[in-house]
Design a protein around this motif. Sequence first.
Motif, PDB file in Angstrom:
ATOM      1  N   ALA A 170      20.567  14.207  15.048  1.00 41.17           N
ATOM      2  CA  ALA A 170      19.210  14.741  15.078  1.00 41.17           C
ATOM      3  C   ALA A 170      18.278  13.457  15.100  1.00 41.17           C
ATOM      4  N   GLN A 171      17.131  13.691  15.574  1.00 41.92           N
ATOM      5  CA  GLN A 171      15.987  12.631  15.596  1.00 41.92           C
ATOM      6  C   GLN A 171      14.669  13.143  15.597  1.00 41.92           C
ATOM      7  N   VAL A 172      13.686  12.504  15.067  1.00 43.29           N
ATOM      8  CA  VAL A 172      12.345  12.774  14.898  1.00 43.29           C
ATOM      9  C   VAL A 172      11.533  11.671  14.979  1.00 43.29           C
ATOM     10  N   ASP A 173      10.289  11.832  15.467  1.00 45.59           N
ATOM     11  CA  ASP A 173       9.218  10.836  15.482  1.00 45.59           C
ATOM     12  C   ASP A 173       8.198  11.344  14.520  1.00 45.59           C
ATOM     13  N   ALA A 174       7.682  10.493  13.791  1.00 45.55           N
ATOM     14  CA  ALA A 174       6.582  10.962  12.507  1.00 45.55           C
ATOM     15  C   ALA A 174       5.609   9.779  12.611  1.00 45.55           C
ATOM     16  N   ARG A 175       4.358  10.156  12.448  1.00 39.61           N
ATOM     17  CA  ARG A 175       3.237   9.291  12.283  1.00 39.61           C
ATOM     18  C   ARG A 175       2.556   9.672  10.975  1.00 39.61           C
ATOM     19  N   PHE A 176       2.088   8.487  10.339  1.00 38.62           N
ATOM     20  CA  PHE A 176       1.542   8.794   8.981  1.00 38.62           C
ATOM     21  C   PHE A 176       0.367   7.854   8.895  1.00 38.62           C
ATOM     22  N   THR A 177      -0.706   8.122   8.068  1.00 40.34           N
ATOM     23  CA  THR A 177      -1.839   7.096   7.833  1.00 40.34           C
ATOM     24  C   THR A 177      -1.525   6.548   6.419  1.00 40.34           C
ATOM     25  N   MET A 178      -1.927   5.391   6.193  1.00 38.46           N
ATOM     26  CA  MET A 178      -1.686   4.602   4.727  1.00 38.46           C
ATOM     27  C   MET A 178      -3.127   4.053   4.384  1.00 38.46           C
TER      28      MET A 178
ATOM     29  N   THR B   4       0.623  -1.046  -0.015  1.00 35.73           N
ATOM     30  CA  THR B   4      -0.079  -0.025  -0.086  1.00 35.73           C
ATOM     31  C   THR B   4       0.872   1.217   0.121  1.00 35.73           C
ATOM     32  N   THR B   5       0.329   2.319   0.035  1.00 34.34           N
ATOM     33  CA  THR B   5       1.077   3.504   0.165  1.00 34.34           C
ATOM     34  C   THR B   5       0.750   4.379   1.648  1.00 34.34           C
ATOM     35  N   LEU B   6       1.355   5.496   1.651  1.00 28.62           N
ATOM     36  CA  LEU B   6       1.007   6.644   2.626  1.00 28.62           C
ATOM     37  C   LEU B   6       0.114   7.511   2.183  1.00 28.62           C
ATOM     38  N   THR B   7      -0.625   8.139   3.111  1.00 32.03           N
ATOM     39  CA  THR B   7      -1.815   8.832   2.510  1.00 32.03           C
ATOM     40  C   THR B   7      -1.891   9.995   3.355  1.00 32.03           C
ATOM     41  N   ALA B   8      -1.301  10.155   4.626  1.00 31.24           N
ATOM     42  CA  ALA B   8      -1.163  11.725   5.170  1.00 31.24           C
ATOM     43  C   ALA B   8      -0.114  11.567   6.402  1.00 31.24           C
ATOM     44  N   LEU B   9       0.385  12.644   6.774  1.00 32.82           N
ATOM     45  CA  LEU B   9       1.323  12.735   7.747  1.00 32.82           C
ATOM     46  C   LEU B   9       0.220  13.371   8.756  1.00 32.82           C
ATOM     47  N   LEU B  10       0.409  12.589  10.021  1.00 35.59           N
ATOM     48  CA  LEU B  10      -0.390  12.900  11.095  1.00 35.59           C
ATOM     49  C   LEU B  10       0.418  13.900  12.104  1.00 35.59           C
ATOM     50  N   GLU B  11       1.598  13.450  12.247  1.00 36.51           N
ATOM     51  CA  GLU B  11       2.432  14.405  13.202  1.00 36.51           C
ATOM     52  C   GLU B  11       4.056  14.009  12.916  1.00 36.51           C
ATOM     53  N   LEU B  12       4.630  15.282  13.352  1.00 37.69           N
ATOM     54  CA  LEU B  12       6.258  15.327  13.020  1.00 37.69           C
ATOM     55  C   LEU B  12       6.806  15.921  14.398  1.00 37.69           C
ATOM     56  N   ALA B  13       7.445  15.072  15.421  1.00 36.97           N
ATOM     57  CA  ALA B  13       8.147  15.693  16.350  1.00 36.97           C
ATOM     58  C   ALA B  13       9.293  15.539  16.276  1.00 36.97           C
ATOM     59  N   ASP B  14       9.965  16.528  16.938  1.00 43.14           N
ATOM     60  CA  ASP B  14      11.337  16.935  17.225  1.00 43.14           C
ATOM     61  C   ASP B  14      11.477  16.496  18.623  1.00 43.14           C
ATOM     62  N   ILE B  15      12.075  15.293  18.930  1.00 43.26           N
ATOM     63  CA  ILE B  15      12.158  14.879  20.385  1.00 43.26           C
ATOM     64  C   ILE B  15      13.335  15.556  20.986  1.00 43.26           C
ATOM     65  N   GLY B  16      14.044  16.438  20.521  1.00 46.10           N
ATOM     66  CA  GLY B  16      15.288  16.911  20.963  1.00 46.10           C
ATOM     67  C   GLY B  16      16.425  16.086  21.075  1.00 46.10           C
ATOM     68  N   ALA B  17      16.795  15.197  20.278  1.00 43.02           N
ATOM     69  CA  ALA B  17      17.619  14.252  20.255  1.00 43.02           C
ATOM     70  C   ALA B  17      19.131  14.851  20.024  1.00 43.02           C
ATOM     71  N   GLU B  18      19.025  16.442  19.351  1.00 46.18           N
ATOM     72  CA  GLU B  18      20.265  16.841  18.718  1.00 46.18           C
ATOM     73  C   GLU B  18      21.172  17.212  19.913  1.00 46.18           C
ATOM     74  N   ASN B  19      22.333  16.939  19.649  1.00 37.56           N
ATOM     75  CA  ASN B  19      23.338  17.115  20.723  1.00 37.56           C
ATOM     76  C   ASN B  19      23.431  18.942  20.794  1.00 37.56           C
ATOM     77  N   PRO B  20      23.344  19.256  21.990  1.00 39.65           N
ATOM     78  CA  PRO B  20      23.519  20.688  22.200  1.00 39.65           C
ATOM     79  C   PRO B  20      25.015  21.224  21.747  1.00 39.65           C
ATOM     80  N   GLU B  21      25.410  22.550  21.655  1.00 36.60           N
ATOM     81  CA  GLU B  21      26.424  22.870  21.385  1.00 36.60           C
ATOM     82  C   GLU B  21      27.418  22.620  22.826  1.00 36.60           C
ATOM     83  N   PRO B  22      28.565  21.952  22.400  1.00 29.27           N
ATOM     84  CA  PRO B  22      29.154  21.548  23.782  1.00 29.27           C
ATOM     85  C   PRO B  22      30.172  22.705  24.087  1.00 29.27           C
ATOM     86  N   ARG B  23      30.075  22.969  25.274  1.00 25.96           N
ATOM     87  CA  ARG B  23      31.013  24.142  25.980  1.00 25.96           C
ATOM     88  C   ARG B  23      32.670  23.664  25.543  1.00 25.96           C
ATOM     89  N   PHE B  24      32.761  22.371  25.955  1.00 27.69           N
ATOM     90  CA  PHE B  24      34.134  21.798  25.671  1.00 27.69           C
ATOM     91  C   PHE B  24      33.896  20.362  25.360  1.00 27.69           C
TER      92      PHE B  24
END
Length: 226
Positions: free
Chosen positions: A213-221, A161-181
């Motif tokens: 970087a890391q995201v969670d995504a939910r689709f319908t199909m 089958t195929t995807l039909t719609a994007l329900l949600e795209l969530a940035d879960i904050g997994a990207e590393n912050p700028e390191p001080r050191f």
Amino acid sequence: MTVPYGTPDAPRIAVRGEAHLEVDPEIARLGITIASRGKDRRTALDDLTRRNAHALDLLKSYGDAVERLETGSFSITPELKEHGRGERVHAHHGRVHITAELTDFTALGELTTRLADQELTTVDGPWWALRRDSPAHREARQQAVREAVQRAKEYAEALGTTLTALLELADIGAENPEPRFVGKAARARSMAYEADTAATPLDLEPQRQHVHAQVDARFTMAPPRL
């Protein structure tokens, strides 16, 4: 009412997209600590003022290569005699801390060596980093989104089958912050040289930076035929 797990007519797919990049650093930070010592407070203070001014002049002489220059903690501390009656001051110690942020790495080795060549001066660093608005962060996020979409499409294709719609795209904050050191910094201390001898510039290799970087995504199909 939203059905958390989809319906037979609109099944839901939940996926995670990730991206890992390794890029060159954009800035290097140096920590410079300048000290002084005198038998009285004024001597220690005057000596510290002179050495601090000399270090700042040296840093500023590199122009745009030094993007940011900040003075941090400052102290004048009495040293008491270990023996004898009463609290008698043996000497005074002065200390001031400077932070320098450089973007021109070709000047970094020479500047680090020249700073470490100054009397009673300690140099810590360099600490490599990316800017907070670095394009590398944006590229990592976009790659994570593209991976999430591709992964969802592959799951749908496995079901015919195929995807039909994007329900949600969530940035879960997994990207590393700028390191001080970042990593273990090289440490250079001031050394004594003859007046007509210049210290050899250090050969400093920039440390590669890791961006995640890391995201969670939910689709319908469309309903598959099982």
